[in-house]
Enzyme design. Structure first.
Site, PDB file in Angstrom:
ATOM      1  N   ARG A 193       0.818  -1.220   0.000  1.00 44.09           N
ATOM      2  CA  ARG A 193       0.000   0.000   0.000  1.00 44.09           C
ATOM      3  C   ARG A 193       0.852   1.272   0.000  1.00 44.09           C
ATOM      4  NH1 ARG A 193      -5.243  -0.808   3.936  1.00 44.09           N
ATOM      5  NH2 ARG A 193      -6.087  -2.620   2.916  1.00 44.09           N
ATOM      6  N   ASP A 218     -14.375  10.244  10.171  1.00 39.08           N
ATOM      7  CA  ASP A 218     -13.383   9.237   9.787  1.00 39.08           C
ATOM      8  C   ASP A 218     -12.004   9.877   9.910  1.00 39.08           C
ATOM      9  OD1 ASP A 218     -13.766   6.386   8.114  1.00 39.08           O
ATOM     10  OD2 ASP A 218     -11.784   7.299   7.891  1.00 39.08           O
TER      11      ASP A 218
HETATM   12  C1  LIG Z   1     -13.945  -0.848   7.264  1.00 41.06           C
HETATM   13  S1  LIG Z   1     -14.408   0.838   7.362  1.00 41.06           S
HETATM   14  C2  LIG Z   1     -16.029   0.692   8.068  1.00 41.06           C
HETATM   15  C3  LIG Z   1     -17.039   1.625   7.433  1.00 41.06           C
HETATM   16  C4  LIG Z   1     -18.469   1.513   7.943  1.00 41.06           C
HETATM   17  N1  LIG Z   1     -18.566   1.841   9.338  1.00 41.06           N
HETATM   18  C5  LIG Z   1     -19.034   0.138   7.670  1.00 41.06           C
HETATM   19  O1  LIG Z   1     -19.208  -0.652   8.593  1.00 41.06           O
HETATM   20  O2  LIG Z   1     -19.298  -0.160   6.498  1.00 41.06           O
HETATM   21  C6  LIG Z   1     -13.413   1.402   8.755  1.00 41.06           C
HETATM   22  C7  LIG Z   1     -13.177   2.904   8.771  1.00 41.06           C
HETATM   23  O3  LIG Z   1     -12.584   3.262  10.024  1.00 41.06           O
HETATM   24  C8  LIG Z   1     -11.661   4.309   9.800  1.00 41.06           C
HETATM   25  N2  LIG Z   1     -10.662   4.354  10.890  1.00 41.06           N
HETATM   26  C9  LIG Z   1      -9.630   3.514  11.116  1.00 41.06           C
HETATM   27  N3  LIG Z   1      -8.901   3.917  12.169  1.00 41.06           N
HETATM   28  C10 LIG Z   1      -9.492   5.049  12.631  1.00 41.06           C
HETATM   29  C11 LIG Z   1      -9.194   5.954  13.699  1.00 41.06           C
HETATM   30  N4  LIG Z   1      -8.151   5.771  14.509  1.00 41.06           N
HETATM   31  N5  LIG Z   1     -10.020   7.009  13.879  1.00 41.06           N
HETATM   32  C12 LIG Z   1     -11.092   7.206  13.070  1.00 41.06           C
HETATM   33  N6  LIG Z   1     -11.418   6.402  12.028  1.00 41.06           N
HETATM   34  C13 LIG Z   1     -10.619   5.333  11.810  1.00 41.06           C
HETATM   35  C14 LIG Z   1     -11.041   3.956   8.442  1.00 41.06           C
HETATM   36  O4  LIG Z   1     -10.468   5.077   7.809  1.00 41.06           O
HETATM   37  C15 LIG Z   1     -12.240   3.356   7.685  1.00 41.06           C
HETATM   38  O5  LIG Z   1     -12.858   4.290   6.824  1.00 41.06           O
END
Ligand SMILES: C[S@@+](CC[C@H](N)C(=O)[O-])C[C@H]1O[C@@H](n2cnc3c(N)ncnc32)[C@H](O)[C@@H]1O
Length: 279
Positions: A39, A147
């Site tokens: 990545r 996010d």
């Molecule tokens: C797999 S997606 C889930 C999206 C949605 N909630 C769903 O269930 O379809 C996880 C998201 O969490 C965000 N994320 C990861 N670490 C984070 C952090 N420390 N603070 C805020 N967001 C975070 C990522 O950028 C990503 O967009």
């Protein structure tokens, strides 16, 4: 060796994985090394660097004024999501939660989609609430999507998706809530303004010690498929911080493979992965 094939040394992997874990909470065990290396290749290319050592120097020496840290988390975070993902949550919202929240109050409903990725989750919530309330309802609603990734939030604000991404949504819902691109070749759709206007987005890192820019009085918090990337103590800390922004009696949704088992959090389980805040 050219930049497309740069390899992550033990030292650089350890610097990067420790930084990602302590600043974003995301676990980076050795099994994720290949993924991280793959990545980050595009960030090396974007910075015209040929080694991860130089990339780490750029990242951590502050030469990029923190700009590269923003790009780094954009490529490191996993943003997989979908409209109406884990549909039983939306069924519960429609048949139980919204009824109970609006029965004795006409205050605007406030929902937080925490870890909202490219917006499919908060827009799905908006469509479900809009359908539930119906035309002419005196109850209003707003949704906050947060996010850590700025590039994914840009997509969420634009609210433009490929037709393929919405192919599983029933036709009547699509007709009501999506506009087709005038240029049919593009095969793009956009969420209608009426729904877009209900959803606001903001960048937020769950690792921050508290979330002062976020309201304290949500009726519903969705935090799905995010905590899975964190270790258990971090999950517990984050859930407690999120709960501080949820009203007593408010609903809390986790992803289907997540749970609060063995955690000290102010939630009682209503159904698997669906909880209510206790006083
Ligand atoms: C797999 S997606 C889930 C999206 C949605 N909630 C769903 O269930 O379809 C996880 C998201 O969490 C965000 N994320 C990861 N670490 C984070 C952090 N420390 N603070 C805020 N967001 C975070 C990522 O950028 C990503 O967009």
């Amino acid at each position: 060796m050219n930049s497309y094939q740069s390899k992550l040394s033990d030292t650089d992997f350890s610097r990067l994985s420790q930084y990602i874990y302590s600043n974003y909470g995301i676990k980076m065990p050795d099994s994720k090394r290949q993924m991280l290396q793959a990545r980050l290749q595009k960030r090396l290319r974007a910075n015209e660097l040929t080694s991860f050592e130089d990339y780490c120097d750029l990242l951590f020496a502050g030469e990029s004024n923190g700009q590269e840290l923003i790009h780094m988390i954009d490529v490191v975070s996993t943003n997989k999501t979908d409209f109406f993902r884990e549909p039983n949550h939306f069924e519960f919202l429609k048949t139980v939660a919204l009824g109970s929240l609006t029965r004795s109050s006409t205050s605007p409903l406030k929902v937080w989609s925490a870890g909202c990725s490219s917006g499919e989750e908060p827009y799905t919530i908006a469509m479900v609430i809009n359908e539930f309330l119906g035309a002419g309802s005196i109850v209003d609603f707003s949704i906050l999507g947060t996010d850590i990734s700025t590039s994914i939030l840009r997509k969420a604000v634009n609210a433009i998706y490929t037709e393929e991404r919405v192919s599983g949504i029933p036709l009547e819902v699509k007709k009501k809530y999506f506009l087709r691109s005038k240029d049919s070749e593009k095969q793009l759709v956009r969420i209608v303004p009426k729904v877009r206007s209900k959803v606001k987005f903001q960048r937020l890192n769950f690792m921050d010690p508290d979330y002062p820019s976020v309201p304290m009085d949500f009726d519903i918090v969705f935090c799905r498929n995010v905590l899975i990337y964190f270790d258990k103590p971090t999950q517990e800390r984050v859930i407690n911080r999120l709960c501080a922004h949820l009203k007593p009696g408010g609903y809390f949704f986790l992803g289907h493979s997540e749970s609060i088992m063995d955690m000290k959090v102010p939630l009682k389980q209503i159904k698997p992965t669906i909880y209510q805040k206790v006083n």
